[in-house]
Motif scaffolding. Sequence first.
Motif, PDB file in Angstrom:
ATOM      1  N   ARG A   1       0.772  -1.179   0.065  1.00 21.21           N
ATOM      2  CA  ARG A   1      -0.169   0.000   0.160  1.00 21.21           C
ATOM      3  C   ARG A   1       1.032   1.182  -0.027  1.00 21.21           C
ATOM      4  N   VAL A   2       2.091   1.307   0.681  1.00 15.69           N
ATOM      5  CA  VAL A   2       2.955   2.539   0.635  1.00 15.69           C
ATOM      6  C   VAL A   2       3.261   2.996  -0.637  1.00 15.69           C
ATOM      7  N   ALA A   3       3.530   1.954  -1.380  1.00 19.41           N
ATOM      8  CA  ALA A   3       3.906   2.308  -2.755  1.00 19.41           C
ATOM      9  C   ALA A   3       2.877   2.466  -3.583  1.00 19.41           C
ATOM     10  N   GLN A   4       1.789   2.030  -3.463  1.00 23.36           N
ATOM     11  CA  GLN A   4       0.588   2.264  -4.267  1.00 23.36           C
ATOM     12  C   GLN A   4       0.327   3.546  -4.227  1.00 23.36           C
ATOM     13  N   GLN A   5       0.045   3.837  -2.781  1.00 19.90           N
ATOM     14  CA  GLN A   5      -0.643   5.032  -2.268  1.00 19.90           C
ATOM     15  C   GLN A   5       0.134   6.403  -2.378  1.00 19.90           C
ATOM     16  N   THR A   6       1.329   6.311  -2.222  1.00 17.19           N
ATOM     17  CA  THR A   6       2.539   7.192  -2.704  1.00 17.19           C
ATOM     18  C   THR A   6       2.364   7.660  -4.105  1.00 17.19           C
ATOM     19  N   ALA A   7       2.211   6.669  -5.094  1.00 19.81           N
ATOM     20  CA  ALA A   7       2.151   6.753  -6.462  1.00 19.81           C
ATOM     21  C   ALA A   7       0.833   7.486  -6.857  1.00 19.81           C
ATOM     22  N   ALA A   8      -0.214   7.130  -5.932  1.00 22.24           N
ATOM     23  CA  ALA A   8      -1.536   7.916  -6.190  1.00 22.24           C
ATOM     24  C   ALA A   8      -1.521   9.649  -5.555  1.00 22.24           C
ATOM     25  N   VAL A   9      -0.603   9.649  -4.636  1.00 19.72           N
ATOM     26  CA  VAL A   9      -0.328  11.060  -4.031  1.00 19.72           C
ATOM     27  C   VAL A   9       0.388  11.785  -5.197  1.00 19.72           C
ATOM     28  N   GLU A  10       1.438  11.432  -5.390  1.00 25.23           N
ATOM     29  CA  GLU A  10       2.444  11.966  -6.593  1.00 25.23           C
ATOM     30  C   GLU A  10       1.658  12.218  -8.012  1.00 25.23           C
TER      31      GLU A  10
ATOM     32  N   HIS B   1      -0.317   3.049   6.975  1.00 20.47           N
ATOM     33  CA  HIS B   1      -1.167   4.344   7.064  1.00 20.47           C
ATOM     34  C   HIS B   1      -0.257   5.599   7.244  1.00 20.47           C
ATOM     35  N   PHE B   2       0.659   5.432   8.165  1.00 23.22           N
ATOM     36  CA  PHE B   2       1.606   6.336   8.559  1.00 23.22           C
ATOM     37  C   PHE B   2       2.547   6.884   7.460  1.00 23.22           C
ATOM     38  N   TRP B   3       3.285   5.966   6.718  1.00 22.32           N
ATOM     39  CA  TRP B   3       3.904   6.441   5.744  1.00 22.32           C
ATOM     40  C   TRP B   3       3.289   7.111   4.736  1.00 22.32           C
ATOM     41  N   THR B   4       1.980   6.682   4.347  1.00 16.98           N
ATOM     42  CA  THR B   4       0.990   7.405   3.365  1.00 16.98           C
ATOM     43  C   THR B   4       0.736   8.837   3.900  1.00 16.98           C
TER      44      THR B   4
ATOM     45  N   VAL C   1       2.623  10.666   5.693  1.00 17.85           N
ATOM     46  CA  VAL C   1       3.779  11.414   5.631  1.00 17.85           C
ATOM     47  C   VAL C   1       3.554  11.932   4.227  1.00 17.85           C
ATOM     48  N   ALA C   2       3.419  10.974   3.137  1.00 17.31           N
ATOM     49  CA  ALA C   2       3.624  11.421   1.636  1.00 17.31           C
ATOM     50  C   ALA C   2       2.698  12.542   1.378  1.00 17.31           C
ATOM     51  N   ILE C   3       1.613  12.535   1.865  1.00 16.79           N
ATOM     52  CA  ILE C   3       0.395  13.255   1.643  1.00 16.79           C
ATOM     53  C   ILE C   3       0.819  14.815   2.325  1.00 16.79           C
ATOM     54  N   ALA C   4       1.532  14.670   3.403  1.00 17.75           N
ATOM     55  CA  ALA C   4       1.859  15.870   4.205  1.00 17.75           C
ATOM     56  C   ALA C   4       2.935  16.452   3.144  1.00 17.75           C
ATOM     57  N   ALA C   5       3.764  15.729   2.726  1.00 20.67           N
ATOM     58  CA  ALA C   5       5.142  16.245   2.098  1.00 20.67           C
ATOM     59  C   ALA C   5       4.670  16.845   0.554  1.00 20.67           C
ATOM     60  N   SER C   6       3.353  16.409   0.163  1.00 21.86           N
ATOM     61  CA  SER C   6       2.989  17.004  -1.119  1.00 21.86           C
ATOM     62  C   SER C   6       2.914  18.345  -1.176  1.00 21.86           C
ATOM     63  N   GLY C   7       2.701  18.843  -0.084  1.00 27.63           N
ATOM     64  CA  GLY C   7       2.249  20.500  -0.017  1.00 27.63           C
ATOM     65  C   GLY C   7       1.062  20.651  -0.177  1.00 27.63           C
ATOM     66  N   LEU C   8      -0.019  19.587  -0.694  1.00 30.24           N
ATOM     67  CA  LEU C   8      -1.464  20.055  -1.086  1.00 30.24           C
ATOM     68  C   LEU C   8      -2.010  20.021   0.309  1.00 30.24           C
ATOM     69  N   ASP C   9      -3.364  20.715   0.373  1.00 28.26           N
ATOM     70  CA  ASP C   9      -4.172  20.489   1.560  1.00 28.26           C
ATOM     71  C   ASP C   9      -4.626  19.257   1.516  1.00 28.26           C
ATOM     72  N   PHE C  10      -5.013  18.829   2.907  1.00 22.88           N
ATOM     73  CA  PHE C  10      -5.523  17.439   2.976  1.00 22.88           C
ATOM     74  C   PHE C  10      -6.276  17.497   4.295  1.00 22.88           C
ATOM     75  N   THR C  11      -7.160  16.304   4.141  1.00 19.50           N
ATOM     76  CA  THR C  11      -7.849  15.736   5.382  1.00 19.50           C
ATOM     77  C   THR C  11      -7.691  14.260   5.579  1.00 19.50           C
ATOM     78  N   ILE C  12      -6.997  14.001   6.613  1.00 21.95           N
ATOM     79  CA  ILE C  12      -6.952  12.462   6.740  1.00 21.95           C
ATOM     80  C   ILE C  12      -7.791  12.044   7.815  1.00 21.95           C
ATOM     81  N   LEU C  13      -8.531  11.126   7.491  1.00 17.52           N
ATOM     82  CA  LEU C  13      -9.401  10.623   8.330  1.00 17.52           C
ATOM     83  C   LEU C  13      -9.108   9.217   8.818  1.00 17.52           C
TER      84      LEU C  13
END
Length: 285
Positions: A78-87, A117-120, A122-134
């Motif tokens: 999931r980390v690789a998959q979801q990081t790819a989605a964030v990018e 979930h944690f590393w995903t 992190v990837a979302i926060a590092a993207s610089g985009l706004d986010f809502t983590i549920l």
Amino acid sequence: MLVTGAAGNLGRIAVEELLARGATRVIAGSRDPAKLADLTARGVEARRIDFDDPASLAAGFAGVDRVLIISTGDIGRRVAQQTAAVEAAKAAGVKHIVYTSAPAARPDADAGLNPEHFWTEVAIAASGLDFTILRNHMYAENNLMDLPQAAASGQLFGLIGDRGTAYVTRADAARTAAGALLWAEGKTVEDVTGPAPVTNTERATLVSELTGKPVALIPLAPADLKGGMVAAGLPEGFAEALVAFQRDAVSGHHGVVTDVVERYSGRAPQALADFLKHNSAALMA
């Protein structure tokens, strides 16, 4: 706005909720868009989105300003998959990401599924985009996995010192995600919970009351609980993940209660007792 994993249980409810709230341009993503035919008949745009296929991500996120990324079921990948989605979301110009995470997401090696979930996050926060983590707490539906066996055997096994879990229904979590996708702003991390923590002792009482069968809680140490699960035929990795969830209940991580469901969905979350009463036939299976 885009919902990934829209053919799944949570994603489909989220899309339904968006339509019910009057959203006019809803995009549903799935590895198999054919599974979305009923939604496309109602005006939803279906796109093929496969987190393992970069080309599908680029096309799938094109023209999207807000996206709900539902965590995949591919444990270990999931980390690789979801990081790819964030990018891909960032590259496509997405402005806001909503992500379905887990309570107390952290990188600890003994935290079960939480590191993914944690590393995903992190990837979302590092993207610089706004986010809502549920951070969706344990689904009430998971009770239908072990409580029928407890009713049949008269025994419910759990860790010593359990402090309760604020079970939330998948429907409440999905409606919450839809609300966040519609109007959440900024950068926030939210716990999505039911109305109250429920201990294993209370679960045993509930199933006994609903089935008319006596059910006793058998408190165990972590190693004994895991050993019993493996002996019952569960794969060792899955058993360890389940024990990790219960360890977090002992530490209090799962007992958090918030108003997030009501704030984003506009309705109070369903209590576990009411959920089980509605599904009482399944407890007798």
